[in-house]
Design a protein around this motif. Structure first.
Motif: not given
Length: 272
Positions: A58-59, A62, A64, A88, A91, A93, A95, A166, A175, A177, A207
């Motif tokens: 995922l990182r 993403g 990152t 970024r 994208i 994200h 979480s 997001a 994404l 998480d 997704t």
């Protein structure tokens, strides 16, 4: 197995080729020779035991983290050759570990998605931006939370506020998480409905959802990636991947898998 089947003519949103990651301090292998492609409009689930490498994948997509070896292309740009800050911004994200000040209202939290900041930058939020934020709260069926402090919202309400946040940047890739972490049953089902709604109404949105439980997958999930010890065990159409044999191999114990009305159920036990 052709992991791109089902949407073979779709635009590539993310592509990992021969990707490996090692921990700098110990040299430990985190990901090993991983190949994976996500196309526009595809909805993927990432599953695997703890330590399988899900968060690392995922990182990478993403933007990152960077691979030790191999190539990562996201939204038409190769990591290492692009300003990742700009990438970024395109994208989304989500979480449950995201830092959100509890005193911010639901609306303000969503507005910060426009600037990608933790605290609001009020001069950046004109009438059009505010209207978009209100629209996203309504679309995700939480418009009544516009004036409620984020800190007193339930887990399910927070998850939908974070998804709205997001979506402020109109991302091509979203994404998630472990977005269902610690949700009760009604909140989980509300979030499943939300994810299904997004898939139906945003045809080009892709997704990727990391989860530990197949019961959390919405009927919109069309693809799945199984990871074990940093390697791809299976990737492709969800019905080909979430089988008894592959889930058993992935998690290291007998697992029975069934599907009803587009929803999945997995449980451990004998196959008698």
């Amino acid at each position: 197995m052709d992991q791109n089947s089902g949407n073979s003519h779709g635009r590539v949103v993310a592509a990992l080729h021969g990707v490996s990651m090692r921990r700098h301090t110990t040299g430990q292998v985190i990901l090993d020779s991983l190949d994976w492609t996500v196309r526009a409009g595809e909805h993927w689930a990432l599953l695997g035991p703890n330590g399988a490498g899900k968060t690392s994948v995922l990182r990478l997509v993403g933007a990152t983290a960077f691979p030790t070896t191999g190539t990562v292309d996201v939204l038409g740009h190769r990591l290492g050759r692009v300003d990742v800050r700009e990438l970024r911004a395109r994208i989304g994200h989500v979480s449950t570990s995201q830092r959100v000040p509890g005193d911010l209202t639901g609306l303000t939290t969503v507005l910060t998605g426009h600037t990608g900041t933790v605290q609001p930058l009020w001069k950046s939020y004109g009438d059009e931006v505010r209207e978009r934020a209100h629209g996203l709260l309504a679309e995700l069926h939480v418009k009544e939370l516009a004036d409620r402090p984020y800190g007193v919202c339930s887990g399910g309400q927070r998850a939908r506020i974070l998804i709205a946040r997001a979506l402020m940047a109109d991302p091509a890739l979203l994404l998630l998480d472990e977005p269902f972490n610690a949700l009760d049953l009604p909140s989980r089902e509300d979030l499943v409905d939300t994810m299904r709604h997004l898939a139906l109404n945003r045809a080009e949105l892709s997704t990727v959802t990391v989860t530990h439980h197949v019961e959390e997958l919405s009927p919109a999930i069309g693809h799945a990636l199984l990871l074990r010890e940093g390697r791809v065990l299976a990737a492709g159409p969800v019905g080909d991947v979430l089988t008894r044999e592959r889930m058993t191999a992935c998690f290291g114990r007998p697992i029975e898998v069934s599907r009803h009305g587009g929803r999945w159920l997995a449980r451990s036990g004998g196959f008698g």
